[in-house]
Design a protein around this motif. Structure first.
Motif, PDB file in Angstrom:
ATOM      1  N   ASP A  22      15.327  60.011  64.001  1.00  0.00           N
ATOM      2  CA  ASP A  22      16.042  60.862  65.078  1.00  0.00           C
ATOM      3  C   ASP A  22      15.086  61.978  65.319  1.00  0.00           C
ATOM      4  O   ASP A  22      14.965  62.896  64.633  1.00  0.00           O
ATOM      5  CB  ASP A  22      17.322  61.299  64.719  1.00  0.00           C
ATOM      6  CG  ASP A  22      18.169  62.039  65.774  1.00  0.00           C
ATOM      7  OD1 ASP A  22      17.558  62.936  66.365  1.00  0.00           O
ATOM      8  OD2 ASP A  22      19.509  61.888  65.722  1.00  0.00           O
ATOM      9  N   ALA A  25      16.967  65.622  65.643  1.00  0.00           N
ATOM     10  CA  ALA A  25      17.320  66.013  64.506  1.00  0.00           C
ATOM     11  C   ALA A  25      16.039  66.676  63.628  1.00  0.00           C
ATOM     12  O   ALA A  25      16.176  67.626  62.892  1.00  0.00           O
ATOM     13  CB  ALA A  25      18.206  64.986  63.557  1.00  0.00           C
ATOM     14  N   GLY A  58      19.869  61.528  61.075  1.00  0.00           N
ATOM     15  CA  GLY A  58      20.241  62.141  62.461  1.00  0.00           C
ATOM     16  C   GLY A  58      21.188  63.140  62.552  1.00  0.00           C
ATOM     17  O   GLY A  58      22.036  63.600  63.295  1.00  0.00           O
ATOM     18  N   ARG A 246      20.989  53.975  58.888  1.00  0.00           N
ATOM     19  CA  ARG A 246      20.378  55.474  58.849  1.00  0.00           C
ATOM     20  C   ARG A 246      20.751  56.224  57.271  1.00  0.00           C
ATOM     21  O   ARG A 246      21.204  57.309  57.290  1.00  0.00           O
ATOM     22  CB  ARG A 246      21.043  56.189  59.800  1.00  0.00           C
ATOM     23  CG  ARG A 246      20.237  55.863  61.234  1.00  0.00           C
ATOM     24  CD  ARG A 246      20.612  57.029  62.462  1.00  0.00           C
ATOM     25  NE  ARG A 246      19.867  56.531  63.780  1.00  0.00           N
ATOM     26  CZ  ARG A 246      18.383  56.667  63.964  1.00  0.00           C
ATOM     27  NH1 ARG A 246      17.775  57.148  63.046  1.00  0.00           N
ATOM     28  NH2 ARG A 246      18.099  56.054  64.990  1.00  0.00           N
TER      29      ARG A 246
END
Length: 339
Positions: A22, A25, A58, A246
């Motif tokens: 991400d 992030a 994320g 994730r």
């Protein structure tokens, strides 16, 4: 998994569709690191770890509140060749020690408040002797990878992977030798304490197994099913599943890293969400870490397995997250920043 044709087709599809980090992030985490109450870069790798977790979870402020150590245990036909000073029955006996809370990994998990799950992978059914035949057929290997994908069921924010299996440093060495070449001696170490004739038998087994299966070793999944074992297949599946969910992964020792290397051989970015918890005393472990491009967090001369090195590294991961989330910024503390 969505089924297609051959069992490995589903695995290849999952590898081809892995999500990336991400970037938003990651950028937010980097910005916060730059504002925290310290000179830029002063926390070294702790800063890198915090940003790494942010990118793969994320979340601008990553977490390590629900870490879990997953230990996969399997038995190996090659162990009958006397490649370890311990009998294959020790694998089951160690499983009992894990359950009773008496092993090293239990103490490490308790210290760092991590959950522990131990998976028995058909311990009464050894894999094929890799010197004479494939360890697993394609269907069984793919099914075991799928089983490993369930390791994060129930939720975790950091996954540490470990293993147990008498003979599994032999198959890890064979797998690395098959993937990367070199000489068998380059990849074989003491494991549970092999010396003298035991070590010689171990080297001979690795050399003979790779020679037997060499025509098929251009395909990393074929290398895994022919030279690996159930715990290695399950670990590869867990790494792949964690990527899709994730969840950042901390790899333990030689066997875990050899299993992960299969995914790296399929796709060089496949382990970007992973950290190497430590480098063990096994000579092949340092070599395979170099091949997959991961720098270990710890170097303590360990070679126990069980997830112990990865579990210890979890303490560093948790400290990195705590600093990232809990430190004040220069503005919050009323401290003047660099001019």
């Amino acid at each position: 998994m969505q089924h297609t044709g051959l069992p490995f087709d589903d695995i290849r599809h999952l590898v081809a569709t892995m999500p990336g980090p991400d970037v938003l992030a990651r950028a937010a985490a980097l910005e916060r690191q730059g504002a925290l109450l310290k000179p830029p870069g002063a926390l070294g790798r702790l800063e890198e770890i915090a940003v790494h977790l942010a990118a793969w979870q994320g979340k601008a402020r990553p977490t390590a509140d629900r870490p879990m150590v997953a230990v996969f245990a399997g038995t190996h036909g090659v162990s009958a060749r006397g490649v370890s000073p311990y009998p294959a029955s020790v694998t089951k006996e160690m499983m009992a020690a894990f359950t009773a809370g008496r092993a090293a990994i239990n103490q490490i998990c308790s210290t760092f408040e991590a959950g522990l799950r131990v998976f028995d992978l058909a311990l009464d059914l050894p894999t094929g002797d890799i010197v004479e035949e494939a360890a697993l057929d394609e269907r069984a290997c793919a099914a075991t990878m799928a089983f490993g994908m369930q390791a994060i069921a129930g939720g975790t924010d950091v996954l540490v992977l470990g293993e147990m299996g008498i003979g599994n440093t032999t198959v890890a060495a064979a797998l690395c030798h098959g993937l990367y070449g070199g000489a068998a001696e380059d990849w074989v170490g003491a494991g549970t304490g092999a010396t003298g004739d035991v070590l010689a038998r171990k080297i001979d087994a690795v050399r003979a197994a790779v020679a037997l299966h060499k025509p098929s070793l251009g395909d990393p999944l074929e290398a895994l099913r022919r030279l690996g074992g159930r715990e290695l297949a399950a670990i590869a599946g867990a790494v792949l599943s964690a990527r899709h969910e994730r969840v950042p992964v901390v790899l333990d020792g030689y066997v875990v890293t050899a299993a992960a290397a299969v995914l790296h051989a399929l796709e060089p970015s496949a382990l970007d969400h992973c950290l190497a918890g430590h480098v063990s005393a096994e000579r092949g472990h340092r070599l395979v870490l170099e091949k997959i491009g991961l720098s270990p967090l710890l170097d303590l001369g360990m070679r126990l397995g069980e997830g112990t090195g990865g579990g210890l590294a979890l303490g560093i991961v948790k400290a990195a997250v705590a600093c990232h989330k809990g430190m004040a910024t220069f503005a919050e503390a009323g401290v003047s920043g660099a001019g």
